[in-house]
Design an enzyme around this catalytic site. Structure first.
Site, PDB file in Angstrom:
ATOM      1  N   ASP A  86       0.876  -1.161   0.000  1.00  0.00           N
ATOM      2  CA  ASP A  86       0.000   0.000   0.000  1.00  0.00           C
ATOM      3  C   ASP A  86       0.929   1.232   0.000  1.00  0.00           C
ATOM      4  O   ASP A  86       2.108   1.118   0.372  1.00  0.00           O
ATOM      5  CB  ASP A  86      -0.875  -0.031   1.255  1.00  0.00           C
ATOM      6  CG  ASP A  86      -1.675   1.236   1.419  1.00  0.00           C
ATOM      7  OD1 ASP A  86      -2.319   1.657   0.446  1.00  0.00           O
ATOM      8  OD2 ASP A  86      -1.643   1.820   2.523  1.00  0.00           O
ATOM      9  N   ASP A 110      -0.107   5.098   0.851  1.00  0.00           N
ATOM     10  CA  ASP A 110      -0.357   6.084   1.916  1.00  0.00           C
ATOM     11  C   ASP A 110      -0.300   5.410   3.289  1.00  0.00           C
ATOM     12  O   ASP A 110      -1.103   4.522   3.580  1.00  0.00           O
ATOM     13  CB  ASP A 110      -1.747   6.705   1.744  1.00  0.00           C
ATOM     14  CG  ASP A 110      -1.914   7.464   0.431  1.00  0.00           C
ATOM     15  OD1 ASP A 110      -1.002   8.208   0.060  1.00  0.00           O
ATOM     16  OD2 ASP A 110      -2.973   7.315  -0.206  1.00  0.00           O
TER      17      ASP A 110
HETATM   18  C1  BG6 Z   1      -5.863   5.604  -0.012  1.00  0.00           C
HETATM   19  C2  BG6 Z   1      -6.014   6.339   1.295  1.00  0.00           C
HETATM   20  O1  BG6 Z   1      -4.541   5.204  -0.176  1.00  0.00           O
HETATM   21  O2  BG6 Z   1      -6.241   6.450  -1.098  1.00  0.00           O
HETATM   22  C3  BG6 Z   1      -7.429   6.872   1.437  1.00  0.00           C
HETATM   23  O3  BG6 Z   1      -5.732   5.445   2.368  1.00  0.00           O
HETATM   24  C4  BG6 Z   1      -7.766   7.753   0.225  1.00  0.00           C
HETATM   25  O4  BG6 Z   1      -7.533   7.602   2.633  1.00  0.00           O
HETATM   26  C5  BG6 Z   1      -7.574   6.933  -1.036  1.00  0.00           C
HETATM   27  O5  BG6 Z   1      -9.105   8.214   0.315  1.00  0.00           O
HETATM   28  C6  BG6 Z   1      -7.884   7.735  -2.310  1.00  0.00           C
HETATM   29  O6  BG6 Z   1      -6.918   8.723  -2.471  1.00  0.00           O
HETATM   30  P1  BG6 Z   1      -6.946   9.871  -3.567  1.00  0.00           P
HETATM   31  O7  BG6 Z   1      -5.525  10.383  -3.552  1.00  0.00           O
HETATM   32  O8  BG6 Z   1      -7.310   9.239  -4.870  1.00  0.00           O
HETATM   33  O9  BG6 Z   1      -7.943  10.873  -3.125  1.00  0.00           O
HETATM   34 MG    MG Z   2      -2.732   3.125   3.611  1.00  0.00          MG
END
Ligand code: BG6
Ligand code: MG
Length: 213
Positions: A11, A13
């Site tokens: 993963d 984030d």
């Molecule tokens: C995930 C995060 O990696 O990405 C979530 O854990 C987030 O919190 C999701 O909502 C979508 O991210 P983005 O950058 O497309 O808004």
């Molecule tokens: Mg994550």
């Protein structure tokens, strides 16, 4: 060297980089502007979940109803704030031990991939200097269903050409751990997901991964 898992799918984030804090800050700002209650407990449920699904969770506390067009506008507003925060992102925002662990995995002959729900994955990898570093990247731009659906991890495994049972997923979100298991993969949980019962391994730090692969 014997390998238990041919591929490790990360993963992004909250596992590779501390952008989970930026998501929290950006959602906090939106919730404050809209006068919607928001806190760490609610934020916990947003981990691994797509932007629009995250918004739906936040709106559970809203006192007014939003139209689909308004919801798109809110999600766009949050993303603009988030993208602004990403402007400050550097390699220094990678979480402790990430660089050494990734290079140790490569040295041992593992394939490495990203499996993230985020549509901002390409810009984040670019900013932290890891564009082109992974053997495969699957992200929110290539999937219909976000975690806990296994789609993003199956896409990453498919791009690597490695069967799911030979893949280990590293996740900081319960939704991500569940997605890995539903996809027939092993799961290592770190950070906020560390006590997740469905995980096969619990990591105190990312370097612990090297004990299990
Ligand atoms: C995930 C995060 O990696 O990405 C979530 O854990 C987030 O919190 C999701 O909502 C979508 O991210 P983005 O950058 O497309 O808004
Ligand atoms: Mg994550």
């Amino acid at each position: 060297m014997d390998r238990r898992y041919e591929a490790i799918i990360f993963d992004l984030d909250g596992v590779i980089v501390s952008t989970d804090r930026y998501h929290f800050l950006a959602w906090s700002q939106l919730a404050w502007q809209e006068r919607i209650e928001f806190n760490e407990e609610i934020n916990h449920r947003l981990r691994g979940v797509s932007r629009m699904e995250s918004l739906e969770i936040i709106l559970e506390k809203a006192s007014k109803r939003y139209t689909p067009v308004e919801k798109l506008e809110l999600a766009e507003r949050k993303n603009e704030v988030y993208r602004g925060l990403l402007g400050d992102l550097t390699a220094g925002d990678m979480l402790p031990g990430v660089v050494d662990t990734l290079s140790a995995l490569r040295e041992r002959g593992h394939k490495i991939a990203i499996g993230s729900s985020s549509k901002n994955t390409p810009v984040i990898l670019e900013r932290i200097g890891l564009s082109g570093y992974f053997d495969a990247v699957a992200d929110g731009n290539g999937i219909k269903h976000s975690k806990p659906d296994p789609e993003v991890f199956l896409l990453a495994a498919g791009r690597l050409g490695i069967p799911p049972e030979q893949c280990l997923v590293v996740e900081d979100a319960e939704a991500g751990v569940v997605a890995a298991k539903r996809g027939g993969m092993a799961a290592a949980a770190i950070g906020e997901a560390r006590n997740c019962k469905e995980a096969d391994y619990s990591l105190g730090s990312i370097a612990d991964l090297l004990l299990y692969v």
